[in-house]
Motif scaffolding. Sequence first.
Motif, PDB file in Angstrom:
ATOM      1  N   UNK A  46       0.836  -1.208   0.000  1.00 29.26           N
ATOM      2  CA  UNK A  46       0.000   0.000   0.000  1.00 29.26           C
ATOM      3  C   UNK A  46       0.865   1.249   0.000  1.00 29.26           C
ATOM      4  N   UNK A  47       1.917   1.257   0.832  1.00 27.55           N
ATOM      5  CA  UNK A  47       2.811   2.413   0.873  1.00 27.55           C
ATOM      6  C   UNK A  47       3.470   2.619  -0.491  1.00 27.55           C
ATOM      7  N   UNK A  48       3.878   1.557  -1.128  1.00 24.81           N
ATOM      8  CA  UNK A  48       4.499   1.643  -2.450  1.00 24.81           C
ATOM      9  C   UNK A  48       3.511   2.200  -3.475  1.00 24.81           C
ATOM     10  N   UNK A  49       2.287   1.711  -3.438  1.00 23.38           N
ATOM     11  CA  UNK A  49       1.274   2.200  -4.383  1.00 23.38           C
ATOM     12  C   UNK A  49       0.960   3.677  -4.145  1.00 23.38           C
ATOM     13  N   UNK A  50       0.943   4.094  -2.894  1.00 27.06           N
ATOM     14  CA  UNK A  50       0.709   5.508  -2.595  1.00 27.06           C
ATOM     15  C   UNK A  50       1.819   6.372  -3.183  1.00 27.06           C
TER      16      UNK A  50
END
Length: 134
Positions: free
Chosen positions: A118-122
């Motif tokens: 999720x952090x990477x996608x953000x």
Amino acid sequence: MSSKTFTQKEIEVLRTSPYVQNVSQSMVFFSASFKEQFWKMLCDGKAPRDIVIALGIDPDILGDNRIAGLKAIVKREVKAGKGFRDYITYTGGSSNYMSPEARIKYLEQQVEYKDQEIAFLKKIVSLGKGDKDS
């Protein structure tokens, strides 16, 4: 495993029990609470067939071989000392039994990995927004 297969009507009857987690033509999976109650009644001297009746399962649907197999499974799980297994522990991502502690650790790792994704996608989305403003 018993050679007797369940009819569609027998499957439907078994599925109405709160103790049956899954059933197919050849197999039935009971909940851990069913096995725990089965074990307590077995220790109290009740016969396996009478226990199944007391817990709301038709013994004629299961048959004598499955009832004997259920008794053996429950005894084996008690002897192993890892608690009673249910459908989730049989199919929970591994063909081997996972102790509750190992299962918790596995699930914690899965959550951590999802958080990283999720952090990477953000970051990717925020980088994409910067290009549009230019």
